[in-house]
Motif scaffolding. Sequence first.
Motif, PDB file in Angstrom:
ATOM      1  N   ILE A 117      31.950   8.622  24.100  1.00  0.00           N
ATOM      2  CA  ILE A 117      31.103   9.211  25.201  1.00  0.00           C
ATOM      3  C   ILE A 117      29.972   8.294  25.785  1.00  0.00           C
ATOM      4  N   ALA A 118      30.083   7.163  26.344  1.00  0.00           N
ATOM      5  CA  ALA A 118      29.477   6.238  26.984  1.00  0.00           C
ATOM      6  C   ALA A 118      28.269   6.882  27.523  1.00  0.00           C
ATOM      7  N   ARG A 119      28.251   7.995  28.426  1.00  0.00           N
ATOM      8  CA  ARG A 119      27.094   8.606  29.081  1.00  0.00           C
ATOM      9  C   ARG A 119      26.245   9.365  28.152  1.00  0.00           C
ATOM     10  N   PHE A 120      26.689   9.574  27.025  1.00  0.00           N
ATOM     11  CA  PHE A 120      25.735  10.020  25.842  1.00  0.00           C
ATOM     12  C   PHE A 120      25.224   8.908  25.007  1.00  0.00           C
ATOM     13  N   GLY A 121      25.262   7.760  25.371  1.00  0.00           N
ATOM     14  CA  GLY A 121      24.958   6.567  24.430  1.00  0.00           C
ATOM     15  C   GLY A 121      25.949   6.413  23.275  1.00  0.00           C
ATOM     16  N   TYR A 122      27.206   6.701  23.678  1.00  0.00           N
ATOM     17  CA  TYR A 122      28.321   6.572  22.462  1.00  0.00           C
ATOM     18  C   TYR A 122      28.084   7.511  21.598  1.00  0.00           C
ATOM     19  N   ARG A 123      27.485   8.575  21.668  1.00  0.00           N
ATOM     20  CA  ARG A 123      27.387   9.758  20.771  1.00  0.00           C
ATOM     21  C   ARG A 123      27.659  10.889  21.090  1.00  0.00           C
ATOM     22  N   GLY A 124      27.439  12.003  20.566  1.00  0.00           N
ATOM     23  CA  GLY A 124      27.875  13.323  20.931  1.00  0.00           C
ATOM     24  C   GLY A 124      27.150  13.799  22.211  1.00  0.00           C
ATOM     25  N   SER A 125      27.423  15.066  22.623  1.00  0.00           N
ATOM     26  CA  SER A 125      26.601  15.477  23.945  1.00  0.00           C
ATOM     27  C   SER A 125      25.844  16.596  23.471  1.00  0.00           C
ATOM     28  N   ASN A 126      25.958  16.868  22.017  1.00  0.00           N
ATOM     29  CA  ASN A 126      24.881  17.863  21.560  1.00  0.00           C
ATOM     30  C   ASN A 126      24.978  19.166  21.907  1.00  0.00           C
ATOM     31  N   VAL A 127      26.401  19.691  22.054  1.00  0.00           N
ATOM     32  CA  VAL A 127      26.749  20.846  22.902  1.00  0.00           C
ATOM     33  C   VAL A 127      26.051  22.014  22.199  1.00  0.00           C
ATOM     34  N   LEU A 128      26.258  21.872  20.756  1.00  0.00           N
ATOM     35  CA  LEU A 128      25.718  23.120  19.862  1.00  0.00           C
ATOM     36  C   LEU A 128      24.262  23.353  19.901  1.00  0.00           C
ATOM     37  N   SER A 129      23.756  22.136  20.585  1.00  0.00           N
ATOM     38  CA  SER A 129      22.006  22.534  20.523  1.00  0.00           C
ATOM     39  C   SER A 129      21.525  23.772  21.263  1.00  0.00           C
ATOM     40  N   VAL A 130      22.615  24.358  22.166  1.00  0.00           N
ATOM     41  CA  VAL A 130      22.193  25.531  22.814  1.00  0.00           C
ATOM     42  C   VAL A 130      21.803  26.689  21.931  1.00  0.00           C
ATOM     43  N   LEU A 131      22.374  26.628  20.660  1.00  0.00           N
ATOM     44  CA  LEU A 131      22.140  27.658  19.676  1.00  0.00           C
ATOM     45  C   LEU A 131      21.154  27.520  18.713  1.00  0.00           C
ATOM     46  N   SER A 132      20.472  26.238  18.844  1.00  0.00           N
ATOM     47  CA  SER A 132      19.399  26.048  17.988  1.00  0.00           C
ATOM     48  C   SER A 132      18.135  27.157  17.929  1.00  0.00           C
ATOM     49  N   GLU A 133      17.496  26.997  16.850  1.00  0.00           N
ATOM     50  CA  GLU A 133      16.466  28.281  16.809  1.00  0.00           C
ATOM     51  C   GLU A 133      15.262  27.819  18.023  1.00  0.00           C
ATOM     52  N   ASN A 134      15.169  26.694  18.446  1.00  0.00           N
ATOM     53  CA  ASN A 134      14.183  26.150  19.528  1.00  0.00           C
ATOM     54  C   ASN A 134      14.540  26.411  20.967  1.00  0.00           C
ATOM     55  N   SER A 135      15.995  26.693  21.004  1.00  0.00           N
ATOM     56  CA  SER A 135      16.662  26.939  22.293  1.00  0.00           C
ATOM     57  C   SER A 135      16.108  28.555  22.822  1.00  0.00           C
ATOM     58  N   SER A 136      16.547  28.844  24.106  1.00  0.00           N
ATOM     59  CA  SER A 136      16.258  29.975  24.663  1.00  0.00           C
ATOM     60  C   SER A 136      16.943  30.880  23.762  1.00  0.00           C
ATOM     61  N   PHE A 137      18.160  30.679  23.582  1.00  0.00           N
ATOM     62  CA  PHE A 137      19.262  31.184  22.814  1.00  0.00           C
ATOM     63  C   PHE A 137      18.380  32.077  21.634  1.00  0.00           C
ATOM     64  N   GLY A 138      18.058  31.082  20.718  1.00  0.00           N
ATOM     65  CA  GLY A 138      17.276  31.140  19.340  1.00  0.00           C
ATOM     66  C   GLY A 138      16.133  31.959  19.662  1.00  0.00           C
ATOM     67  N   VAL A 139      15.226  31.547  20.585  1.00  0.00           N
ATOM     68  CA  VAL A 139      14.020  32.370  20.494  1.00  0.00           C
ATOM     69  C   VAL A 139      14.039  33.735  20.930  1.00  0.00           C
ATOM     70  N   ASP A 140      15.058  34.022  21.842  1.00  0.00           N
ATOM     71  CA  ASP A 140      15.451  35.418  22.305  1.00  0.00           C
ATOM     72  C   ASP A 140      16.103  36.159  21.299  1.00  0.00           C
ATOM     73  N   LEU A 141      16.935  35.535  20.402  1.00  0.00           N
ATOM     74  CA  LEU A 141      17.402  36.323  19.119  1.00  0.00           C
ATOM     75  C   LEU A 141      16.538  36.815  18.129  1.00  0.00           C
ATOM     76  N   MET A 142      15.473  35.780  17.871  1.00  0.00           N
ATOM     77  CA  MET A 142      14.592  36.033  16.843  1.00  0.00           C
ATOM     78  C   MET A 142      13.474  37.125  17.398  1.00  0.00           C
ATOM     79  N   ASN A 143      13.405  37.094  18.713  1.00  0.00           N
ATOM     80  CA  ASN A 143      12.545  38.118  19.401  1.00  0.00           C
ATOM     81  C   ASN A 143      13.222  39.475  19.134  1.00  0.00           C
ATOM     82  N   ASP A 144      14.014  39.603  19.436  1.00  0.00           N
ATOM     83  CA  ASP A 144      15.141  40.744  19.435  1.00  0.00           C
ATOM     84  C   ASP A 144      15.223  41.317  17.896  1.00  0.00           C
ATOM     85  N   LEU A 145      15.527  40.278  17.185  1.00  0.00           N
ATOM     86  CA  LEU A 145      15.698  40.880  15.635  1.00  0.00           C
ATOM     87  C   LEU A 145      14.434  41.349  14.970  1.00  0.00           C
ATOM     88  N   GLU A 146      13.150  40.568  15.634  1.00  0.00           N
ATOM     89  CA  GLU A 146      11.868  41.033  15.012  1.00  0.00           C
ATOM     90  C   GLU A 146      11.556  42.524  15.609  1.00  0.00           C
TER      91      GLU A 146
END
Length: 160
Positions: A117-146
Amino acid sequence: MDKELNILMDKYGKRAVQEIKGKLVSDRTHASGETLDSIMYSKSGGSIVVEFDPSLNILDEGLNVGQRISYSGSEGIIRWMKAKGIRPAFSKGTITERDYKASAFLIARAIRARGTIARFGYRGSNVLSVLSENSSFGVDLMNDLELWAKNKIDNLLNNI
């Protein structure tokens, strides 16, 4: 399992699937729809398990220079070419399966030489980063679990 926790797991399992699919669409890294259709979640004990086609890992991380693409990967390239409407450059007239195989071989060789993938600098698109603990998903999940844990502890203390 706790009913509220079960509801929370369903909520975030569905959201994880939606977040990944949304990122694939916004990044324009979906072609045939097979990868999109493969994304699903299940619950196992107290965990949410997100499952998907192995091609999503390649989209996420990319392939490093020098990594070979397997025969099944070449077939994936052919499916991608057809889904994107990419015509083999050297075919004359009617396109044969041999033309697609030759093009897939050359694309695989280019990926091995440069990466994906040339447009990502011949690396991956980091698509799974949307689930990281710093993403809105991760923050919302931690808040709801707390909040769930706090309510659970409060209920236990009130029943003593």
